[in-house]
Design an enzyme around this catalytic site. Structure first.
Site, PDB file in Angstrom:
ATOM      1  CG  HIS A 130      34.231  49.517  41.662  1.00 28.65           C
ATOM      2  ND1 HIS A 130      33.229  49.835  40.777  1.00 28.65           N
ATOM      3  CD2 HIS A 130      34.691  50.693  42.144  1.00 28.65           C
ATOM      4  CE1 HIS A 130      33.097  51.152  40.725  1.00 28.65           C
ATOM      5  NE2 HIS A 130      33.970  51.697  41.541  1.00 28.65           N
ATOM      6  CG  ASP A 207      37.929  45.675  37.971  1.00 29.17           C
ATOM      7  OD1 ASP A 207      38.669  46.468  37.358  1.00 29.17           O
ATOM      8  OD2 ASP A 207      37.053  46.050  38.776  1.00 29.17           O
ATOM      9  CD  GLN A 210      42.028  51.509  41.776  1.00 33.28           C
ATOM     10  OE1 GLN A 210      43.130  52.054  41.717  1.00 33.28           O
ATOM     11  NE2 GLN A 210      40.913  52.204  41.851  1.00 33.28           N
ATOM     12  CE  LYS A 233      39.248  53.733  38.537  1.00 28.57           C
ATOM     13  NZ  LYS A 233      38.688  54.621  39.533  1.00 28.57           N
ATOM     14  CB  CYS A 372      31.921  52.342  43.845  1.00 28.69           C
ATOM     15  SG  CYS A 372      31.354  53.949  43.357  1.00 28.69           S
TER      16      CYS A 372
HETATM   17  N1  7TS Z   1      36.985  48.548  39.326  1.00 33.05           N
HETATM   18  C1  7TS Z   1      37.748  49.042  40.310  1.00 33.05           C
HETATM   19  C2  7TS Z   1      38.612  48.122  41.104  1.00 33.05           C
HETATM   20  C3  7TS Z   1      37.739  50.417  40.580  1.00 33.05           C
HETATM   21  O1  7TS Z   1      38.513  50.895  41.556  1.00 33.05           O
HETATM   22  C4  7TS Z   1      36.896  51.262  39.820  1.00 33.05           C
HETATM   23  C5  7TS Z   1      36.780  52.727  40.106  1.00 33.05           C
HETATM   24  C6  7TS Z   1      36.149  50.698  38.786  1.00 33.05           C
HETATM   25  C7  7TS Z   1      36.212  49.333  38.570  1.00 33.05           C
HETATM   26  C8  7TS Z   1      35.261  51.512  37.902  1.00 33.05           C
HETATM   27  O2  7TS Z   1      35.987  52.412  37.162  1.00 33.05           O
HETATM   28  P1  7TS Z   1      35.221  53.428  36.195  1.00 33.05           P
HETATM   29  O3  7TS Z   1      36.297  54.234  35.588  1.00 33.05           O
HETATM   30  O4  7TS Z   1      34.476  52.592  35.220  1.00 33.05           O
HETATM   31  O5  7TS Z   1      34.305  54.220  37.062  1.00 33.05           O
HETATM   32  N2  7TS Z   1      37.077  53.076  41.416  1.00 33.05           N
HETATM   33  C9  7TS Z   1      36.832  54.258  42.014  1.00 33.05           C
HETATM   34  C10 7TS Z   1      37.225  54.529  43.324  1.00 33.05           C
HETATM   35  O6  7TS Z   1      37.811  53.739  44.053  1.00 33.05           O
HETATM   36  N3  7TS Z   1      36.856  55.772  43.644  1.00 33.05           N
HETATM   37  O7  7TS Z   1      36.251  56.309  42.580  1.00 33.05           O
HETATM   38  C11 7TS Z   1      36.244  55.379  41.560  1.00 33.05           C
END
Ligand code: 7TS
Length: 415
Positions: A130, A207, A210, A233, A372
């Site tokens: 990401h 990371d 997910q 999430k 992203c």
């Molecule tokens: N890493 C992964 C694997 C992610 O899927 C996401 C967010 C992030 C980091 C960042 O998360 P945040 O909460 O700091 O923004 N992924 C997504 C997505 O797949 N669609 O919208 C956000």
């Protein structure tokens, strides 16, 4: 194994009834929410935790010697303890509240990175990251002069481990990789990758944005040096995330941001830092959100992470099989056995935004774009993709509605 996650399944029906938003209609149709990798919906238990905090004991923490402040501090720290237990951290002091996974990675980059990286050093990431695990390293690379390397992916969307030995070497100081890809769905062998990093003397950052929301993740079993995820999430509120780190590393790292709460003593001549985890929590934190995340953790543990995982796996396998039969549809990433609860795809030459708009008219929410993760799309030679991502409340019937909607879109765009 769950035979059929259907709306008629009593456990599923009872879970769904705890998510008020699922009663919504969109364009006159019942909402089918398949954008859970972006953010999940929130159960009553979390909404009530936020509401109760603001109605009953809203107060700043760690400072006031009055009842409300003490109640808020206790609830905030209790939430931290529950989150630490969820990921099996040795101590709650090792779970630092951040705004989200992105901020957690930036803390590592700007605190650990600035103190430890320079010319001649290498940071290894992968082609399936990401942007939040790419851009902080690119920014830092320009300033510090280390080399940023990418572990490639194969055409089927798994890491090309045959390249690991040459890319992970004595110069590597950090291997930062995604546990479960938000586009490919690929589940990476995290413990093996951490061990490979340690074998060359590098640290490993996982990371887990997910993975933690969907499966049991044990930071000690993984032996991760750093692990990050976002609360929103996993049924929690937005604005709260976690940085887990090994204690000796966190102790040695300088603070990232300065301000209130992160200091022990401030003199005009200089300051001394507070102990963990407060050293990294400058200023008034997201108190309600942390408490809400604690409630989300309780909720997920009541649902059962094993049940959740099997439920999503059954849904994903079913979606994979059904989507594979739609003419012109190409699924990105590996087969259902190697993936988490999401499926990204393209459909003929239809732009994913158009697909998403057609599905939305039937009340179906998916994500369209590069999610992203532009480098993955570049690597696969596509501009964008559509993605359906599942969570504990989704059903087989909702997958069927998605398939019908896609067939309708294929007819409209008649490719
Ligand atoms: N890493 C992964 C694997 C992610 O899927 C996401 C967010 C992030 C980091 C960042 O998360 P945040 O909460 O700091 O923004 N992924 C997504 C997505 O797949 N669609 O919208 C956000």
């Amino acid at each position: 194994m769950i035979a059929s996650p259907s709306v008629t399944d009593p456990k599923l029906a009872s879970l769904r009834s705890q998510f008020p938003v699922l009663e919504r209609q969109v364009h006159g149709k019942p909402l089918v929410y398949l954008d859970n990798a972006a953010t999940t919906q929130k159960p009553l238990a979390v909404l009530e935790a936020l509401d109760t905090y603001y109605r009953r004991y809203n107060s700043n923490i760690h400072r006031g010697v009055h009842t409300l402040s003490e109640e808020a501090t206790t609830a905030y720290e209790d939430a931290r303890t529950r989150i630490a237990r969820l990921i099996n951290a040795a101590s709650a002091k090792q779970t630092i509240f951040t705004r989200n996974a992105t901020e957690a990675i930036n803390v590592v980059a700007h605190s650990w990175g600035r103190a430890n990286l320079g010319p001649g050093d290498e940071v290894l990431i992968t082609e399936m990251e990401h942007h939040s695990n790419i851009v902080p390293w690119q920014i830092l690379q320009e300033q510090l002069g280390f080399t940023l390397r990418y572990l490639p992916i194969t055409d089927s969307g798994t890491l090309d481990l045959s390249q690991l030995e040459s890319l992970l070497n004595q110069r590597t100081k950090l291997f930062a990789f995604v546990h479960v890809s938000n586009v490919l769905g690929t589940i990476n062998p995290a413990a093996d990758l951490v061990a490979a990093a340690h074998a060359v003397g590098a640290l490993a950052l996982v990371d887990a944005s997910q993975s933690v929301p969907h499966m049991a993740v044990d930071v000690q079993a993984l032996d991760a040096d750093f692990l990050v995820f976002s609360g929103h999430k996993m049924c929690g509120p937005t604005g709260i995330g976690i940085l887990y780190g090994k204690r000796d590393l966190l102790e040695a790292m300088p603070p990232f941001m300065g301000g209130g709460d992160m200091i022990r003593e401030v003199k005009m001549s200089g300051s001394r830092w507070n102990t963990l985890p407060y050293k990294f929590e400058a200023g008034t934190p997201a108190i309600a959100e942390a408490i809400g995340l604690g409630a989300a953790v309780d909720f997920l543990q009541e649902v059962g992470l094993d049940w959740l995982w099997q439920h999503e796996h059954a849904l994903t396998s079913y979606a994979y099989a059904q989507l594979s039969q739609v003419e012109g549809l190409r699924i990105i990433g590996p087969g259902p056995e190697q993936r988490g609860g999401l499926v990204a795809f393209t459909l003929g030459g239809v732009h994913p935004h158009d697909l998403s708009a057609v599905l939305d008219s039937d009340g179906i929410a998916i994500r369209a774009g590069h999610h992203c993760a532009q480098p993955i799309h570049d690597r696969l030679g596509i501009v964008a993709s559509a993605r359906a991502s599942f969570y504990l409340y989704n059903t087989f019937e909702e997958v069927d509605k998605l398939v019908v909607g896609l067939e309708k879109a294929a007819q409209i765009f008649a490719f």
